[in-house]
Design a protein around this motif. Sequence first.
Motif, PDB file in Angstrom:
ATOM      1  N   GLU A  81       0.842  -1.198   0.000  1.00 16.75           N
ATOM      2  CA  GLU A  81       0.000   0.000   0.000  1.00 16.75           C
ATOM      3  C   GLU A  81       0.878   1.249   0.000  1.00 16.75           C
ATOM      4  O   GLU A  81       0.604   2.220  -0.700  1.00 16.75           O
ATOM      5  CB  GLU A  81      -0.922   0.002   1.216  1.00 16.75           C
ATOM      6  N   TYR A  82       1.948   1.198   0.767  1.00 15.86           N
ATOM      7  CA  TYR A  82       2.915   2.297   0.789  1.00 15.86           C
ATOM      8  C   TYR A  82       3.538   2.478  -0.596  1.00 15.86           C
ATOM      9  O   TYR A  82       3.689   3.595  -1.085  1.00 15.86           O
ATOM     10  CB  TYR A  82       3.984   1.993   1.832  1.00 15.86           C
ATOM     11  N   VAL A  83       3.880   1.366  -1.241  1.00 11.10           N
ATOM     12  CA  VAL A  83       4.427   1.408  -2.590  1.00 11.10           C
ATOM     13  C   VAL A  83       3.441   2.096  -3.536  1.00 11.10           C
ATOM     14  O   VAL A  83       3.812   2.949  -4.343  1.00 11.10           O
ATOM     15  CB  VAL A  83       4.733  -0.019  -3.100  1.00 11.10           C
ATOM     16  N   ALA A  84       2.173   1.713  -3.432  1.00  9.59           N
ATOM     17  CA  ALA A  84       1.155   2.285  -4.304  1.00  9.59           C
ATOM     18  C   ALA A  84       1.032   3.790  -4.102  1.00  9.59           C
ATOM     19  O   ALA A  84       0.946   4.564  -5.062  1.00  9.59           O
ATOM     20  CB  ALA A  84      -0.187   1.617  -4.034  1.00  9.59           C
ATOM     21  N   GLU A  85       1.039   4.215  -2.847  1.00 10.05           N
ATOM     22  CA  GLU A  85       0.948   5.646  -2.555  1.00 10.05           C
ATOM     23  C   GLU A  85       2.168   6.384  -3.100  1.00 10.05           C
ATOM     24  O   GLU A  85       2.050   7.486  -3.648  1.00 10.05           O
ATOM     25  CB  GLU A  85       0.823   5.852  -1.048  1.00 10.05           C
ATOM     26  N   GLY A 116      10.674   0.278 -11.972  1.00  5.89           N
ATOM     27  CA  GLY A 116      11.531   0.627 -10.856  1.00  5.89           C
ATOM     28  C   GLY A 116      11.390  -0.346  -9.693  1.00  5.89           C
ATOM     29  O   GLY A 116      10.628  -1.312  -9.748  1.00  5.89           O
ATOM     30  N   PRO A 117      12.119  -0.102  -8.608  1.00  5.50           N
ATOM     31  CA  PRO A 117      12.103  -1.003  -7.450  1.00  5.50           C
ATOM     32  C   PRO A 117      10.752  -1.079  -6.748  1.00  5.50           C
ATOM     33  O   PRO A 117      10.438  -2.098  -6.128  1.00  5.50           O
ATOM     34  CB  PRO A 117      13.175  -0.407  -6.522  1.00  5.50           C
ATOM     35  N   LEU A 118       9.933  -0.046  -6.837  1.00  6.26           N
ATOM     36  CA  LEU A 118       8.623  -0.088  -6.191  1.00  6.26           C
ATOM     37  C   LEU A 118       7.743  -1.152  -6.837  1.00  6.26           C
ATOM     38  O   LEU A 118       7.080  -1.935  -6.156  1.00  6.26           O
ATOM     39  CB  LEU A 118       7.946   1.278  -6.275  1.00  6.26           C
TER      40      LEU A 118
END
Length: 210
Positions: A81-85, A116-118
């Motif tokens: 979720e943090y990645v998405a944000e 990318g890494p995300l």
Amino acid sequence: MGGVTTVGDRADRADRADRVPKQDRSRATRQRLLEAAVACLAEHGWAGSTVSVVAERAGVSRGAAQHHFPTREDLFTAAVEYVAEERSTALRALFPQGAAGDRRAVVSALVDLYTGPLFRAALHLWVAASNEDQLRPRVTELEARVGRETHRIAVDLLGADEARPGVRETVQGLLDMARGLGLANLLTDDAARRDRVVTQWAVLLEEALG
């Protein structure tokens, strides 16, 4: 008793003053854990990304990690979720005043999000969710929400009118293409070919979106 400060008043103020730094430290710890979880997923995949490994990388105790995220699934679902944000924030930050009609720049930015890494970290969680019954519904729900948000951002930046037949599918096709390029990038850096694909998609979008 105007103007009189009691012992209780002083204690209450001291307690509030002490609480704010604790809250700040708690937020900072949570942020470090999420960043460490993303990095671990990207580098080691699901199997190598335990709570203990993440906690060590974040520089906190396992107990502190479990205070914020009681289970492994809690930690890594929150990480994605943090990645998405972060992905949405990064895309918006590229065009704070809008894309000004530069659709090739938008296509390139969307593809960059998926190479990318995300995206790599999110992909590892998808693979894990396909084999983990406890994780699958949480990741499926999250990714559906992420997909809707990414689609909405893409529509806004491209200036696409989804009331026109086929436009919604065209935008979704762009996102599917970007995801595919992200998958290909896991095996080899094919930047030159990817650049040609981005250019061609920008031409197709100009024709399809008007």
